[in-house]
Design a protein around this motif. Structure first.
Motif, PDB file in Angstrom:
ATOM      1  N   HIS A 238       0.817  -1.215   0.000  1.00 20.48           N
ATOM      2  CA  HIS A 238       0.000   0.000   0.000  1.00 20.48           C
ATOM      3  C   HIS A 238       0.852   1.266   0.000  1.00 20.48           C
ATOM      4  O   HIS A 238       0.316   2.361  -0.111  1.00 20.48           O
ATOM      5  CB  HIS A 238      -1.014   0.015   1.136  1.00 20.48           C
ATOM      6  N   ARG A 241       0.189   2.914  -3.248  1.00 21.10           N
ATOM      7  CA  ARG A 241      -0.994   3.790  -3.220  1.00 21.10           C
ATOM      8  C   ARG A 241      -0.634   5.144  -2.629  1.00 21.10           C
ATOM      9  O   ARG A 241      -1.002   6.188  -3.160  1.00 21.10           O
ATOM     10  CB  ARG A 241      -2.101   3.114  -2.406  1.00 21.10           C
ATOM     11  N   GLN A 245      -0.872   8.692  -4.658  1.00 23.08           N
ATOM     12  CA  GLN A 245      -1.689   9.793  -4.137  1.00 23.08           C
ATOM     13  C   GLN A 245      -0.853  11.064  -3.982  1.00 23.08           C
ATOM     14  O   GLN A 245      -1.276  12.149  -4.410  1.00 23.08           O
ATOM     15  CB  GLN A 245      -2.275   9.415  -2.778  1.00 23.08           C
ATOM     16  N   CYS A 349     -11.026  -1.791  -3.547  1.00 29.03           N
ATOM     17  CA  CYS A 349     -10.127  -0.644  -3.662  1.00 29.03           C
ATOM     18  C   CYS A 349      -9.762  -0.340  -5.112  1.00 29.03           C
ATOM     19  O   CYS A 349      -9.443  -1.242  -5.896  1.00 29.03           O
ATOM     20  CB  CYS A 349      -8.858  -0.905  -2.862  1.00 29.03           C
ATOM     21  N   TYR A 351      -7.142   0.998  -6.027  1.00 30.94           N
ATOM     22  CA  TYR A 351      -5.699   0.837  -6.188  1.00 30.94           C
ATOM     23  C   TYR A 351      -5.268  -0.626  -6.182  1.00 30.94           C
ATOM     24  O   TYR A 351      -4.073  -0.924  -6.125  1.00 30.94           O
ATOM     25  CB  TYR A 351      -4.954   1.570  -5.060  1.00 30.94           C
ATOM     26  N   CYS A 355      -1.500  -2.321  -5.958  1.00 27.75           N
ATOM     27  CA  CYS A 355      -1.222  -2.619  -4.561  1.00 27.75           C
ATOM     28  C   CYS A 355      -1.644  -4.051  -4.259  1.00 27.75           C
ATOM     29  O   CYS A 355      -0.859  -4.972  -4.393  1.00 27.75           O
ATOM     30  CB  CYS A 355      -1.952  -1.616  -3.659  1.00 27.75           C
ATOM     31  N   CYS A 376      -3.780  -1.280   6.753  1.00 25.73           N
ATOM     32  CA  CYS A 376      -4.050  -0.178   5.811  1.00 25.73           C
ATOM     33  C   CYS A 376      -5.274   0.588   6.290  1.00 25.73           C
ATOM     34  O   CYS A 376      -6.320  -0.003   6.558  1.00 25.73           O
ATOM     35  CB  CYS A 376      -4.289  -0.720   4.406  1.00 25.73           C
ATOM     36  N   TYR A 378      -6.570   3.168   4.478  1.00 22.93           N
ATOM     37  CA  TYR A 378      -7.237   3.834   3.354  1.00 22.93           C
ATOM     38  C   TYR A 378      -8.666   3.343   3.183  1.00 22.93           C
ATOM     39  O   TYR A 378      -8.945   2.143   3.298  1.00 22.93           O
ATOM     40  CB  TYR A 378      -6.457   3.595   2.056  1.00 22.93           C
TER      41      TYR A 378
END
Length: 406
Positions: A238, A241, A245, A349, A351, A355, A376, A378
């Motif tokens: 992650h 990700r 971002q 997700c 991503y 990921c 994670c 997120y």
């Protein structure tokens, strides 16, 4: 439309057919007793470890599969008396070999030059603290820190690029700035930041929380803008990700840091490849979507094949089945490469293709290799927080049970 997970990776590799990185645990024998050890290594070699002929047969298969990077690990590879012969055999076959020895009295200056002469392309060595107090307590052997520093100097003298591995957990998360300052002085080429998976001697109590993962991500992202070596992460998928971002946000604001983004070839090992300058190092981390079983395989000292050394789901043994068949056709490998099978918020997700979360950590904490990444925070755009709450309650309950059993 072709599923994204079937699109060939950068360099033409299709991860459904060929791994980017293969690791061979050449022996489980080691004279250290590191707190996080995946292998729970022992001083004596296992009687059923692969023979010299079986090791060469494995190297032949790696060469036939055109695997870009092949790593000899352990235990301590130097505990295996034929390790120099095996490295030379691989080098003669065109296989790029990296080795991750332990910092013990076996790792002498003479051994370093023999590794270079045999054809070694990169040395990977563990350094978990900027001081002897931090590192030696983690490695279970007084003097390990000084021996590691000496080995790095010998490698530089022999002309072997050095990659340093640091396992990040509660014992050293405060030490990252000092570690980086030390690495600058040692002139390493890459820092591999390994995020703990609680297997072997690694314990759940040392595992960082999701919030702490993000804090470490922020720290290594910031460090990457000012160090002269590459930084990659292991078992922190992650982070890709996080990188995406933050680079998109910086680009939106008009003050991106191309060097910082490129300095993390986040899923690659890069052993033996030439260092690229900041202009040519682009966002390769986003296309090299290596994960456990997806562009990655691990062969144990006895020939068992796993999606990674931290995901102990047996997929076959090279003594009975060709490595290529295991990697391409074993059910666990095929499942791990299919992102539609991911569960929880990893499955929802946006991503997940770059990921996918640590499959090893998901398995260690929940018993399910396809469960959502436990560390994670997120929130995917199409995810119901109530479902996450239920999943977290289950993971916490199971984690407490595992701690009691351990």
């Amino acid at each position: 439309m072709q599923p994204m997970h079937n699109i060939p990776a950068r360099g033409g590799l299709n991860f459904d057919e060929t791994p980017f990185l293969a690791i061979w645990e050449v022996t489980q024998s080691c004279d250290l007793a590191c707190k996080h050890c995946r292998a729970a290594a022992q001083p004596i070699a296992h009687p059923d470890e692969l023979t010299n002929a079986e090791g060469k047969a494995l190297i032949d298969q790696i060469a036939e599969m055109h695997v870009p990077i092949f790593v000899f690990t352990g235990g301590d590879p130097l505990k295996r008396k034929d390790v120099f012969e095996l490295i030379r055999y691989a080098s003669d076959k065109g296989v790029q070999v990296a080795v991750t020895p332990s910092a013990t009295p076996l790792l002498t200056r003479e051994a370093m030059f023999k590794l270079k002469e045999a054809g070694l392309v990169r040395l990977g060595i563990s350094l978990d603290g900027s001081t002897p107090e931090i590192h030696d307590a983690f490695r279970g052997l007084p003097g390990a820190w000084e021996r590691t520093i000496q080995a790095i100097e010998w490698a530089k003298e022999a002309g072997i690029p050095v990659q340093v591995h640091s396992t990040i957990s509660r014992h050293n998360v405060h030490d990252l700035d000092n570690l980086c300052a030390l690495f600058e002085k040692l002139a390493i080429v890459m820092w591999n930041v390994f995020f703990l998976v609680p297997v072997g001697r690694g314990q759940l109590g040392d595992l960082l929380s999701g919030e702490e993962f993000e804090n470490v991500f922020g720290k290594i992202y910031e460090l990457s803008h000012r160090v002269n070596f590459q930084i990659k992460t292991t078992e922190a998928m992650h982070y890709r990700r996080y990188l995406l971002q933050h680079n998109l946000e910086e680009r939106r604001l008009g003050h991106g840091h191309p060097h910082g983004a490129s300095a993390h070839d986040a899923a690659g090992y890069e052993a033996g490849t030439p260092t690229r300058d900041a202009q040519t190092r682009t966002v390769g981390w986003a296309t090299r979507r290596v994960n456990d079983g997806k562009g990655f395989l691990f062969v144990s000292h006895t020939g068992n094949v796993y999606p990674s050394g931290f995901l102990p789901i047996h997929a076959g043994n090279i003594k009975q089945t060709p490595l290529q068949d295991i990697y391409r056709n074993a059910p666990i490998f095929k499942s791990l490469r299919d992102t539609s099978k991911l569960e929880g918020k990893c499955g929802a997700c946006e991503y997940k293709e770059i990921c996918g979360g640590s499959r090893a950590r998901a398995y260690a904490v929940t018993g399910d290799p396809l469960a959502q990444e436990p560390c994670c925070i997120y929130q995917p755009k199409n995810w119901d927080p109530e479902l996450e709450s239920e999943a977290s309650a289950f993971a916490n309950s199971l984690g407490e049970t595992l701690q009691i059993l351990s």
